[in-house]
Write a protein that holds these residues in place. Structure first.
Motif, PDB file in Angstrom:
ATOM      1  N   TYR A 131      42.368  74.873  45.553  1.00  0.00           N
ATOM      2  CA  TYR A 131      42.791  73.499  45.276  1.00  0.00           C
ATOM      3  C   TYR A 131      44.238  73.585  44.803  1.00  0.00           C
ATOM      4  CZ  TYR A 131      42.454  68.588  43.946  1.00  0.00           C
ATOM      5  OH  TYR A 131      42.626  67.224  43.883  1.00  0.00           O
ATOM      6  N   GLN A 133      47.710  73.759  43.081  1.00  0.00           N
ATOM      7  CA  GLN A 133      47.964  74.099  41.685  1.00  0.00           C
ATOM      8  C   GLN A 133      49.282  73.512  41.176  1.00  0.00           C
ATOM      9  OE1 GLN A 133      45.743  76.262  39.715  1.00  0.00           O
ATOM     10  NE2 GLN A 133      44.525  75.452  41.405  1.00  0.00           N
ATOM     11  N   ARG A 230      34.233  74.863  45.338  1.00  0.00           N
ATOM     12  CA  ARG A 230      35.094  73.956  46.121  1.00  0.00           C
ATOM     13  C   ARG A 230      34.416  73.532  47.416  1.00  0.00           C
ATOM     14  NH1 ARG A 230      37.199  70.284  47.688  1.00  0.00           N
ATOM     15  NH2 ARG A 230      39.379  69.886  48.205  1.00  0.00           N
ATOM     16  N   ASP A 235      35.885  66.402  46.068  1.00  0.00           N
ATOM     17  CA  ASP A 235      37.299  66.500  45.708  1.00  0.00           C
ATOM     18  C   ASP A 235      37.512  66.116  44.249  1.00  0.00           C
ATOM     19  OD1 ASP A 235      37.926  67.287  48.239  1.00  0.00           O
ATOM     20  OD2 ASP A 235      38.706  65.346  48.893  1.00  0.00           O
ATOM     21  N   ARG A 236      36.779  65.119  43.802  1.00  0.00           N
ATOM     22  CA  ARG A 236      36.922  64.661  42.418  1.00  0.00           C
ATOM     23  C   ARG A 236      36.554  65.774  41.434  1.00  0.00           C
ATOM     24  NH1 ARG A 236      37.151  59.840  39.677  1.00  0.00           N
ATOM     25  NH2 ARG A 236      36.213  59.818  37.590  1.00  0.00           N
ATOM     26  N   LYS A 239      39.185  68.477  41.462  1.00  0.00           N
ATOM     27  CA  LYS A 239      40.391  68.025  40.764  1.00  0.00           C
ATOM     28  C   LYS A 239      40.217  68.136  39.257  1.00  0.00           C
ATOM     29  CE  LYS A 239      43.573  64.086  40.534  1.00  0.00           C
ATOM     30  NZ  LYS A 239      43.831  62.715  41.056  1.00  0.00           N
ATOM     31  N   THR A 242      40.340  71.812  38.257  1.00  0.00           N
ATOM     32  CA  THR A 242      41.694  72.315  38.361  1.00  0.00           C
ATOM     33  C   THR A 242      42.572  71.779  37.237  1.00  0.00           C
ATOM     34  OG1 THR A 242      41.474  72.478  40.766  1.00  0.00           O
ATOM     35  CG2 THR A 242      43.699  72.530  39.880  1.00  0.00           C
ATOM     36  N   ARG A 243      42.387  70.517  36.880  1.00  0.00           N
ATOM     37  CA  ARG A 243      43.155  69.966  35.765  1.00  0.00           C
ATOM     38  C   ARG A 243      42.840  70.697  34.461  1.00  0.00           C
ATOM     39  NH1 ARG A 243      42.328  63.593  35.702  1.00  0.00           N
ATOM     40  NH2 ARG A 243      43.354  63.887  33.689  1.00  0.00           N
TER      41      ARG A 243
END
Length: 247
Positions: A131, A133, A230, A235-236, A239, A242-243
């Motif tokens: 995802y 970065q 993944r 996707d949510r 995300k 990853t955040r």
């Protein structure tokens, strides 16, 4: 004696891969833009991955030591820039894309006739291609490029019996990890170049049809888990994770 050509082999992962295959009795070509001085047992030479003529000369030189054929080409060379993309110097971005994207394309294109009939192309991707970065956006995007190219060539070169795979590790203990990115602080730098080299060795020597069909190869349990998450998650969700890790 089987043979492997490795770009970016002066230090780091490239050197570790060279040492791993050398220990197994392979003929090893260790090429880099910097001098390769760490061993007299490898075939060493100069290579600027951004230059097509340099690729032509390097592979032709190595092929004189292998009877004209190369069993594995490891597209290992890569660089990184960090920080907000909006403030990155254009020249730095251009150089990164030239090395990480154009260099991989030129390596694959030049290696094609040497690999036909059973060879393997190994591209060095990254877990940052799972995802996108923040703080290493251009680098992360370049590794998505590598993974996409790997998938495309795996289909395009199937009839030529060339297997195309990539390796997608988290941060390894090399110069690439010497950046101010949140994911380095959150996850740490736990993977050694030798572990990546072992993953390359295993990927080049798959077990069974399932192993041979595998395209993307992780190194640590964490990067393998992130890749699996993944694929199976939204996707949510990706995300949000990853955040947390890199935000």
């Amino acid at each position: 004696m089987p043979s492997i050509f490795i770009s970016g082999a002066a230090t780091g992962i490239g050197r570790a891969v060279a040492e791993r295959f050398l220990a197994e009795g392979w003929t090893v070509g260790a090429y880099d833009i910097d001098p390769v001085t760490w061993s007299d047992e490898v075939v060493a030479g100069h290579l600027d991955v951004r230059d097509a003529a340099s690729w032509d000369a390097a592979l032709a030189d190595f092929a004189t030591h292998t009877g004209g054929r190369i069993d594995v080409l490891d597209n290992n060379a890569g660089i990184i820039i960090d920080g907000p993309l909006a403030s990155a110097a254009v020249a730095d971005v251009e150089r990164l894309l030239d090395v990480n994207c154009l260099g991989v394309v030129l390596g694959a294109r030049t290696a094609f006739p040497y690999l036909r009939g059973g060879g393997t192309l190994v591209n060095m991707s990254s877990a940052s291609a799972i995802y996108g970065q923040p703080d290493i956006a251009a680098y992360s995007a370049s590794k998505f490029f590598v993974s996409g190219l790997t998938e495309a060539l795996g289909l395009e070169w199937r009839r030529e019996q060339i297997r195309v795979i990539d390796i997608k590790p988290l941060w390894a203990k090399t110069k690439v990890a010497d950046v101010d990115a949140a994911s380095v602080r959150r996850l740490g730098v736990r993977i050694t170049p030798e572990q990546v080299a072992d993953a390359v060795w295993d990927a080049v020597h798959p077990r069974g049809r399932w192993g041979r069909a595998k395209v993307h190869h992780g190194v640590s349990r964490l990067d393998k888990a992130l890749a699996l998450g993944r694929k199976s998650g939204s996707d949510r969700m990706a995300k949000v994770i990853t955040r947390f890790l890199a935000g």
